[in-house]
Design a protein around this motif. Structure first.
Motif, PDB file in Angstrom:
ATOM      1  N   VAL A  38       0.861  -1.176   0.000  1.00 23.27           N
ATOM      2  CA  VAL A  38       0.000   0.000   0.000  1.00 23.27           C
ATOM      3  C   VAL A  38       0.896   1.224   0.000  1.00 23.27           C
ATOM      4  O   VAL A  38       1.868   1.285   0.764  1.00 23.27           O
ATOM      5  N   LEU A  39       0.583   2.201  -0.851  1.00 21.49           N
ATOM      6  CA  LEU A  39       1.316   3.459  -0.857  1.00 21.49           C
ATOM      7  C   LEU A  39       0.567   4.454   0.016  1.00 21.49           C
ATOM      8  O   LEU A  39      -0.662   4.563  -0.053  1.00 21.49           O
ATOM      9  N   ILE A  40       1.324   5.179   0.843  1.00 28.84           N
ATOM     10  CA  ILE A  40       0.742   6.127   1.790  1.00 28.84           C
ATOM     11  C   ILE A  40       1.375   7.493   1.565  1.00 28.84           C
ATOM     12  O   ILE A  40       2.609   7.610   1.554  1.00 28.84           O
ATOM     13  N   GLN A  41       0.552   8.519   1.369  1.00 28.53           N
ATOM     14  CA  GLN A  41       1.033   9.897   1.288  1.00 28.53           C
ATOM     15  C   GLN A  41       0.941  10.507   2.681  1.00 28.53           C
ATOM     16  O   GLN A  41      -0.117  10.444   3.308  1.00 28.53           O
ATOM     17  N   HIS A  42       2.045  11.080   3.153  1.00 26.35           N
ATOM     18  CA  HIS A  42       2.061  11.700   4.480  1.00 26.35           C
ATOM     19  C   HIS A  42       2.947  12.937   4.430  1.00 26.35           C
ATOM     20  O   HIS A  42       4.151  12.838   4.168  1.00 26.35           O
ATOM     21  N   ARG A  43       2.328  14.094   4.634  1.00 23.46           N
ATOM     22  CA  ARG A  43       3.048  15.372   4.644  1.00 23.46           C
ATOM     23  C   ARG A  43       3.945  15.555   3.424  1.00 23.46           C
ATOM     24  O   ARG A  43       5.112  15.930   3.547  1.00 23.46           O
ATOM     25  N   GLY A  44       3.395  15.244   2.257  1.00 18.35           N
ATOM     26  CA  GLY A  44       4.129  15.456   1.018  1.00 18.35           C
ATOM     27  C   GLY A  44       5.144  14.375   0.682  1.00 18.35           C
ATOM     28  O   GLY A  44       5.819  14.466  -0.337  1.00 18.35           O
ATOM     29  N   GLU A  45       5.267  13.379   1.505  1.00 21.10           N
ATOM     30  CA  GLU A  45       6.202  12.276   1.269  1.00 21.10           C
ATOM     31  C   GLU A  45       5.412  11.008   0.984  1.00 21.10           C
ATOM     32  O   GLU A  45       4.308  10.830   1.494  1.00 21.10           O
ATOM     33  N   GLN A  46       5.988  10.135   0.178  1.00 21.13           N
ATOM     34  CA  GLN A  46       5.330   8.865  -0.120  1.00 21.13           C
ATOM     35  C   GLN A  46       6.032   7.725   0.612  1.00 21.13           C
ATOM     36  O   GLN A  46       7.255   7.630   0.593  1.00 21.13           O
ATOM     37  N   TYR A  47       5.243   6.900   1.271  1.00 20.10           N
ATOM     38  CA  TYR A  47       5.747   5.739   2.002  1.00 20.10           C
ATOM     39  C   TYR A  47       5.116   4.486   1.423  1.00 20.10           C
ATOM     40  O   TYR A  47       4.026   4.533   0.846  1.00 20.10           O
ATOM     41  N   ARG A  48       5.778   3.376   1.611  1.00 17.36           N
ATOM     42  CA  ARG A  48       5.280   2.085   1.144  1.00 17.36           C
ATOM     43  C   ARG A  48       5.145   1.165   2.353  1.00 17.36           C
ATOM     44  O   ARG A  48       6.102   0.929   3.078  1.00 17.36           O
ATOM     45  N   LEU A  49       3.935   0.661   2.576  1.00 16.23           N
ATOM     46  CA  LEU A  49       3.686  -0.321   3.626  1.00 16.23           C
ATOM     47  C   LEU A  49       3.549  -1.663   2.931  1.00 16.23           C
ATOM     48  O   LEU A  49       2.697  -1.837   2.058  1.00 16.23           O
ATOM     49  N   ARG A  50       4.403  -2.589   3.313  1.00 15.07           N
ATOM     50  CA  ARG A  50       4.452  -3.888   2.630  1.00 15.07           C
ATOM     51  C   ARG A  50       4.272  -5.008   3.637  1.00 15.07           C
ATOM     52  O   ARG A  50       4.775  -4.951   4.760  1.00 15.07           O
ATOM     53  N   ARG A  51       3.532  -6.033   3.218  1.00 10.27           N
ATOM     54  CA  ARG A  51       3.340  -7.225   4.044  1.00 10.27           C
ATOM     55  C   ARG A  51       4.260  -8.314   3.489  1.00 10.27           C
ATOM     56  O   ARG A  51       4.220  -8.636   2.305  1.00 10.27           O
ATOM     57  N   THR A  52       5.088  -8.896   4.345  1.00 15.30           N
ATOM     58  CA  THR A  52       6.037  -9.920   3.916  1.00 15.30           C
ATOM     59  C   THR A  52       5.364 -11.285   3.858  1.00 15.30           C
ATOM     60  O   THR A  52       4.244 -11.465   4.337  1.00 15.30           O
ATOM     61  N   ARG A  53       6.083 -12.245   3.288  1.00 12.19           N
ATOM     62  CA  ARG A  53       5.565 -13.617   3.239  1.00 12.19           C
ATOM     63  C   ARG A  53       5.339 -14.187   4.629  1.00 12.19           C
ATOM     64  O   ARG A  53       4.508 -15.058   4.833  1.00 12.19           O
ATOM     65  N   ASN A  54       6.099 -13.696   5.602  1.00 10.58           N
ATOM     66  CA  ASN A  54       5.956 -14.172   6.986  1.00 10.58           C
ATOM     67  C   ASN A  54       4.881 -13.410   7.758  1.00 10.58           C
ATOM     68  O   ASN A  54       4.704 -13.625   8.955  1.00 10.58           O
ATOM     69  N   GLY A  55       4.186 -12.477   7.072  1.00  9.88           N
ATOM     70  CA  GLY A  55       3.104 -11.745   7.725  1.00  9.88           C
ATOM     71  C   GLY A  55       3.547 -10.524   8.495  1.00  9.88           C
ATOM     72  O   GLY A  55       2.750  -9.915   9.202  1.00  9.88           O
ATOM     73  N   LYS A  56       4.812 -10.140   8.376  1.00  8.98           N
ATOM     74  CA  LYS A  56       5.313  -8.943   9.057  1.00  8.98           C
ATOM     75  C   LYS A  56       5.022  -7.721   8.195  1.00  8.98           C
ATOM     76  O   LYS A  56       4.828  -7.834   6.980  1.00  8.98           O
ATOM     77  N   LEU A  57       5.002  -6.529   8.812  1.00 11.89           N
ATOM     78  CA  LEU A  57       4.788  -5.293   8.084  1.00 11.89           C
ATOM     79  C   LEU A  57       6.080  -4.484   8.047  1.00 11.89           C
ATOM     80  O   LEU A  57       6.777  -4.367   9.053  1.00 11.89           O
ATOM     81  N   ILE A  58       6.370  -3.922   6.870  1.00 16.39           N
ATOM     82  CA  ILE A  58       7.559  -3.094   6.691  1.00 16.39           C
ATOM     83  C   ILE A  58       7.115  -1.766   6.089  1.00 16.39           C
ATOM     84  O   ILE A  58       6.466  -1.742   5.032  1.00 16.39           O
ATOM     85  N   LEU A  59       7.463  -0.659   6.739  1.00 19.39           N
ATOM     86  CA  LEU A  59       7.168   0.675   6.238  1.00 19.39           C
ATOM     87  C   LEU A  59       8.469   1.310   5.785  1.00 19.39           C
ATOM     88  O   LEU A  59       9.423   1.413   6.553  1.00 19.39           O
ATOM     89  N   THR A  60       8.525   1.713   4.511  1.00 18.22           N
ATOM     90  CA  THR A  60       9.732   2.349   3.982  1.00 18.22           C
ATOM     91  C   THR A  60       9.357   3.663   3.304  1.00 18.22           C
ATOM     92  O   THR A  60       8.227   3.843   2.847  1.00 18.22           O
ATOM     93  N   LYS A  61      10.342   4.540   3.243  1.00 15.30           N
ATOM     94  CA  LYS A  61      10.153   5.829   2.595  1.00 15.30           C
ATOM     95  C   LYS A  61      10.662   5.758   1.192  1.00 15.30           C
ATOM     96  O   LYS A  61      11.572   5.054   0.871  1.00 15.30           O
TER      97      LYS A  61
END
Length: 61
Positions: A38-61
């Protein structure tokens, strides 16, 4: 339905859930209905929230 329209639909549904009760947790399944990212816009920046194969969540800029 293309990816950006799908993301917009998810955002609209999530916003609707927040308006009902802002303190109620949102299921990650409702965010990842289209895929594992999922792509997330926050204060003019774009972040990517990703779900891994193991079910963990990773948020990157």
């Amino acid at each position: 339905m293309n990816r950006s329209n799908s993301n917009l639909q998810v955002i609209t549904e999530s916003h609707s859930l927040l308006m009902r009760d802002p303190y109620k947790p949102i299921s990650s399944d409702s965010l990842f209905v289209v895929g594992n990212e999922v792509l997330i816009q926050h204060r003019g920046e774009q972040y990517r929230l990703r779900r891994t194969r193991n079910g963990k969540l990773i948020l990157t800029k």
